[in-house]
Design a protein around this motif. Structure first.
Motif, mmCIF file in Angstrom:
data_model
loop_
_atom_site.group_PDB
_atom_site.id
_atom_site.type_symbol
_atom_site.label_atom_id
_atom_site.label_comp_id
_atom_site.label_asym_id
_atom_site.label_seq_id
_atom_site.Cartn_x
_atom_site.Cartn_y
_atom_site.Cartn_z
ATOM 1 N N LYS A 112 3.787 5.772 2.658
ATOM 2 C CA LYS A 112 3.428 5.039 3.838
ATOM 3 C C LYS A 112 3.141 3.700 3.483
ATOM 4 O O LYS A 112 2.610 3.464 2.615
ATOM 5 C CB LYS A 112 2.253 5.710 4.668
ATOM 6 C CG LYS A 112 2.392 6.986 5.218
ATOM 7 C CD LYS A 112 3.397 7.105 6.152
ATOM 8 C CE LYS A 112 3.474 8.504 6.857
ATOM 9 N NZ LYS A 112 4.318 8.741 7.878
ATOM 10 N N ASN A 114 1.421 1.469 4.398
ATOM 11 C CA ASN A 114 -0.165 0.925 4.659
ATOM 12 C C ASN A 114 -1.024 1.736 3.724
ATOM 13 O O ASN A 114 -2.368 1.524 3.561
ATOM 14 C CB ASN A 114 -0.733 1.077 6.134
ATOM 15 C CG ASN A 114 -0.425 2.564 6.530
ATOM 16 O OD1 ASN A 114 0.186 3.445 6.118
ATOM 17 N ND2 ASN A 114 -1.252 2.742 7.521
ATOM 18 N N GLY A 143 1.465 4.472 9.579
ATOM 19 C CA GLY A 143 2.369 4.008 8.474
ATOM 20 C C GLY A 143 3.815 4.239 8.802
ATOM 21 O O GLY A 143 4.053 5.414 9.311
#
Length: 246
Positions: free
Chosen positions: A55, A57, A43
């Motif tokens: 992050k 993700n 990430g």
């Protein structure tokens, strides 16, 4: 599986960060924890609305009415990779971290933290300001586990992989870790280090005199926990969860 598939499977409850063996013992799923750490590695930090940075993700999860999860407005967040089952209620502000598992019908009250990889069973009540410690590192360390139908009182702190068995009740303010002794006043024994809080035990905070001569001279005491009884019909009635809230 890759880290993206793992996060999806964690959210769907297909895989878990800890599993229970045939003897009822809980063990960390090392491969799952490795996959979570891989997700962090892959990430990149980005800005989210509201001035948050995390992050890219691991964005917070959203829910729809079809999920049958009631997350009340006011600042709560469920991170990517956490499982929240149908019938769960999350009161604000509360936080459920990556890898955590929250079972069906559980109440997550205000100011509750469900740490990374923590395992919370079905029909559990986590009262206001309960802190459930998380664990991603070291990789083999087991998370905190609270099994089905347990009631965790306000302000309790559970860390270092402690396990609370089915139906146990913790009074407000109980603190449990790997080093805090638990005295079973019913069976007149001290639980072994790492031993789970037994099923249906009712636990209150306690203290014991310091073991050193200097500590005794100063009147010092140390934290402990006391099992004062086991659940019966009277205690069950006082702890009955209201289906209407769910």
């Amino acid at each position: 599986m890759n880290w993206l598939e793992l996060l999806n499977n964690l959210e769907n409850g297909i895989v878990r960060a800890a599993t229970q063996d045939e003897n009822g013992q809980w063990h960390a799923n090392v491969e799952v924890k490795k996959g979570i750490l891989e997700a962090f590695k892959n990430g990149a930090n980005i800005e989210f609305p509201g001035g948050f940075v995390d992050k890219d993700n691991l964005a917070p999860r959203g829910f729809s009415a079809q999920d049958n999860v009631r997350m009340v407005p006011g600042g709560s967040s469920v991170r990517r990779g956490a499982h929240v089952a149908s019938g769960t209620i999350i009161m604000p502000p509360a936080y459920v971290n990556i890898g955590a598992y929250v079972g069906a019908g559980t109440m997550v009250d205000s100011n509750v933290l469900v740490g990374s990889c923590a395992q919370i069973g079905e029909n559990v009540h986590l009262s206001a300001a309960v802190q459930i410690g998380g664990v991603l590192e070291p990789i083999g360390a087991s998370p905190v586990v609270v099994e089905d139908d347990a009631f965790i009182g306000a302000g309790c702190v559970l860390v270092e992989g402690v396990v609370i068995k089915k139906g146990a009740v913790l009074a407000p303010g109980v603190r449990l870790s790997a080093t805090i002794p638990v005295y079973d006043c019913v069976n007149e024994r001290v639980l072994d280090k790492g031993e789970a809080i037994p099923e249906n035990a009712i636990v209150i905070p306690g203290s014991r005199p310091s073991s050193s001569e200097w500590g005794k001279a100063q009147g010092l005491s140390m934290s402990c926990a006391l099992i004062v009884k086991y659940r019966d019909e009277q205690s069950d009635a006082s702890l009955e969860l209201e289906d209407i809230l769910r």
